[in-house]
Write a protein that holds these residues in place. Structure first.
Motif, PDB file in Angstrom:
ATOM      1  N   GLY A 175       7.466   6.155   5.830  1.00  0.00           N
ATOM      2  CA  GLY A 175       7.532   7.526   5.300  1.00  0.00           C
ATOM      3  C   GLY A 175       6.269   7.878   4.784  1.00  0.00           C
ATOM      4  O   GLY A 175       5.642   8.828   4.760  1.00  0.00           O
ATOM      5  N   PRO A 176       5.853   6.955   3.600  1.00  0.00           N
ATOM      6  CA  PRO A 176       4.961   7.115   2.754  1.00  0.00           C
ATOM      7  C   PRO A 176       3.514   7.219   3.522  1.00  0.00           C
ATOM      8  O   PRO A 176       2.676   8.131   3.234  1.00  0.00           O
ATOM      9  CB  PRO A 176       4.929   6.020   1.663  1.00  0.00           C
ATOM     10  CG  PRO A 176       6.275   5.651   1.472  1.00  0.00           C
ATOM     11  CD  PRO A 176       6.720   5.815   2.918  1.00  0.00           C
ATOM     12  N   MET A 177       3.301   6.549   4.664  1.00  0.00           N
ATOM     13  CA  MET A 177       2.148   6.485   5.638  1.00  0.00           C
ATOM     14  C   MET A 177       2.010   7.684   6.250  1.00  0.00           C
ATOM     15  O   MET A 177       0.749   8.163   6.177  1.00  0.00           O
ATOM     16  CB  MET A 177       2.345   5.112   6.238  1.00  0.00           C
ATOM     17  CG  MET A 177       2.085   3.763   5.764  1.00  0.00           C
ATOM     18  SD  MET A 177       0.528   3.604   4.662  1.00  0.00           S
ATOM     19  CE  MET A 177       0.893   2.035   3.807  1.00  0.00           C
ATOM     20  N   ILE A 178       3.095   8.216   6.977  1.00  0.00           N
ATOM     21  CA  ILE A 178       2.694   9.190   7.529  1.00  0.00           C
ATOM     22  C   ILE A 178       2.488  10.445   6.696  1.00  0.00           C
ATOM     23  O   ILE A 178       2.061  11.306   6.993  1.00  0.00           O
ATOM     24  CB  ILE A 178       4.105   9.748   8.583  1.00  0.00           C
ATOM     25  CG1 ILE A 178       5.326   9.803   7.973  1.00  0.00           C
ATOM     26  CG2 ILE A 178       4.158   8.296   9.450  1.00  0.00           C
ATOM     27  CD1 ILE A 178       6.582   9.942   8.908  1.00  0.00           C
ATOM     28  N   TYR A 179       3.380  10.460   5.638  1.00  0.00           N
ATOM     29  CA  TYR A 179       3.025  11.838   4.688  1.00  0.00           C
ATOM     30  C   TYR A 179       1.481  11.799   4.028  1.00  0.00           C
ATOM     31  O   TYR A 179       0.840  12.923   3.964  1.00  0.00           O
ATOM     32  CB  TYR A 179       4.116  11.358   3.280  1.00  0.00           C
ATOM     33  CG  TYR A 179       3.812  12.617   2.360  1.00  0.00           C
ATOM     34  CD1 TYR A 179       4.360  13.832   2.665  1.00  0.00           C
ATOM     35  CD2 TYR A 179       3.454  12.479   1.191  1.00  0.00           C
ATOM     36  CE1 TYR A 179       4.359  14.917   1.880  1.00  0.00           C
ATOM     37  CE2 TYR A 179       3.284  13.592   0.057  1.00  0.00           C
ATOM     38  CZ  TYR A 179       3.730  14.851   0.610  1.00  0.00           C
ATOM     39  OH  TYR A 179       3.977  15.800  -0.353  1.00  0.00           O
ATOM     40  N   ILE A 233       0.825  -1.139  -0.140  1.00  0.00           N
ATOM     41  CA  ILE A 233      -0.150   0.271   0.119  1.00  0.00           C
ATOM     42  C   ILE A 233       1.055   1.105  -0.078  1.00  0.00           C
ATOM     43  O   ILE A 233       0.522   2.355  -0.675  1.00  0.00           O
ATOM     44  CB  ILE A 233      -0.944  -0.047   1.322  1.00  0.00           C
ATOM     45  CG1 ILE A 233      -1.911  -1.089   1.119  1.00  0.00           C
ATOM     46  CG2 ILE A 233      -1.594   1.259   1.263  1.00  0.00           C
ATOM     47  CD1 ILE A 233      -3.024  -1.267   2.299  1.00  0.00           C
ATOM     48  N   SER A 234       1.983   1.171   0.771  1.00  0.00           N
ATOM     49  CA  SER A 234       2.842   2.386   0.651  1.00  0.00           C
ATOM     50  C   SER A 234       3.419   2.592  -0.417  1.00  0.00           C
ATOM     51  O   SER A 234       3.927   3.880  -0.603  1.00  0.00           O
ATOM     52  CB  SER A 234       4.039   2.020   1.768  1.00  0.00           C
ATOM     53  OG  SER A 234       4.886   1.165   1.433  1.00  0.00           O
ATOM     54  N   LEU A 235       3.577   1.833  -1.431  1.00  0.00           N
ATOM     55  CA  LEU A 235       4.307   2.016  -2.675  1.00  0.00           C
ATOM     56  C   LEU A 235       3.159   2.698  -3.489  1.00  0.00           C
ATOM     57  O   LEU A 235       3.651   3.231  -4.798  1.00  0.00           O
ATOM     58  CB  LEU A 235       4.740   0.579  -3.326  1.00  0.00           C
ATOM     59  CG  LEU A 235       5.880  -0.189  -2.490  1.00  0.00           C
ATOM     60  CD1 LEU A 235       6.086  -1.511  -3.308  1.00  0.00           C
ATOM     61  CD2 LEU A 235       7.116   0.679  -2.458  1.00  0.00           C
ATOM     62  N   THR A 236       2.054   2.701  -3.081  1.00  0.00           N
ATOM     63  CA  THR A 236       1.126   3.478  -4.038  1.00  0.00           C
ATOM     64  C   THR A 236       0.913   5.008  -3.768  1.00  0.00           C
ATOM     65  O   THR A 236       0.467   5.681  -4.475  1.00  0.00           O
ATOM     66  CB  THR A 236      -0.614   3.067  -3.868  1.00  0.00           C
ATOM     67  OG1 THR A 236      -0.775   3.195  -2.694  1.00  0.00           O
ATOM     68  CG2 THR A 236      -0.338   1.552  -4.112  1.00  0.00           C
ATOM     69  N   VAL A 237       1.793   5.486  -2.832  1.00  0.00           N
ATOM     70  CA  VAL A 237       1.937   6.885  -2.353  1.00  0.00           C
ATOM     71  C   VAL A 237       2.837   7.619  -3.131  1.00  0.00           C
ATOM     72  O   VAL A 237       3.992   7.140  -3.257  1.00  0.00           O
ATOM     73  CB  VAL A 237       2.115   7.068  -0.899  1.00  0.00           C
ATOM     74  CG1 VAL A 237       2.130   8.408  -0.439  1.00  0.00           C
ATOM     75  CG2 VAL A 237       1.273   6.129   0.017  1.00  0.00           C
TER      76      VAL A 237
END
Length: 286
Positions: free
Chosen positions: A153-157, A64-68
């Motif tokens: 990183g992507p999640m918190i962003y 999922i994080s790779l989609t950010v």
């Protein structure tokens, strides 16, 4: 009086424990093994399946994080799914590190959005603060390096955490304006550390404050919540042999209508409140 273990962290791994238990029980029964060998088989399967389910969950989150899109402008709306994932990952980190979070004064938190500021001694300060305030969605202003951490990183962003460039005043002001917009638009509350970085020598007092961060509350016209965090700096030393007690206290709330004037004066007022709480002094304001 601090609330003891009102953090819900004891139940973080329960779904994986139950899932592993059910799968282990099913396979043990189907194996036909009996007696002590059955008990050992069940225990091994329980641990194995529980760990496998946990790892599988993290792999899904990684995908999922790779989609950010990290090159896109900071999101201007809250996303419950990403925020829920951030909260869950934080709870796992705290549970794994054997953290116990104690709170005092949460009833002082105002209705609606607010800016919360506190002292900063540990990388775990924002983690424990976000978890303690999980019922009031809060995004933290953080250093840009944290947004480059894989998975996290992507999640918190996507959960509205904002990077701030402490070396470039112009870029820092963009972050301040973005944080103020999050508050004005009722997206999330915002947390920031006026010291700007971790204080590695707290026995020598607070680091100098960056007064500009108080413009966030002034621009957004929201209350300013003053808090202290203590104990998170002991996590690394205590892990894995001892648990760590972390204490979050809401010291004072300054209403939005009292935030006028210079940020320097406001900064000094906040500093006095934090210092007084950390040292046990009593202060009053007229």
């Amino acid at each position: 009086m601090f609330v003891k273990r009102d953090d819900g962290l004891g139940l973080v791994f329960l779904p994986f424990e139950i899932g592993g238990l059910l799968l282990a029980a099913l396979l043990t029964l189907r194996s036909g093994v009996q007696g002590g060998r059955a008990a050992l088989l069940f225990l091994g399967l329980w641990i194995g399946f529980g760990a496998a389910l946990l790892v599988l969950t993290y792999l899904v989150i990684l995908l999922i994080s790779l989609t950010v899109d990290m090159s896109a402008p900071p999101p201007e709306e809250d996303h419950p799914v990403f925020r829920g994932i951030v909260h869950w990952v934080i709870s796992c980190l705290c549970r794994f590190a054997r953290v116990r979070i104690h709170t005092e004064g949460l009833e002082k938190l105002p209705e609606g959005r607010f800016l919360i500021v506190s002292n900063h001694r540990s990388a775990y300060d924002p983690i424990t603060t976000v978890w303690a305030l999980r019922k009031t969605p809060t995004a933290i202003i953080t250093k840009p390096e944290n947004l480059r951490i894989p998975l996290a990183g992507p999640m918190i962003y996507r959960a509205n955490f904002l990077p701030i460039d402490r070396e470039d005043p112009r870029e820092a002001m963009k972050t301040i304006n973005a944080a103020a917009n999050l508050l004005k638009n009722d997206v999330v509350s915002v947390g920031v550390y006026p010291e700007g970085t971790r204080n590695r020598t707290p026995e020598e007092g607070l680091l100098p404050f960056h007064n500009g961060v108080f413009k966030i509350a002034q621009k957004a016209r929201v209350p300013l919540v003053i808090a202290t965090v203590q104990g998170a700096e002991n996590i690394r030393e205590n892990f894995p042999w001892r648990h760590t007690d972390v204490f979050l206290r809401i010291c004072r709330v300054i209403p939005a209508e009292e935030l006028g004037g210079s940020t320097a004066a406001l900064s000094q007022r906040v500093r006095e409140v934090i210092e007084a709480d950390l040292t046990g002094k009593v202060i009053t304001f007229t």
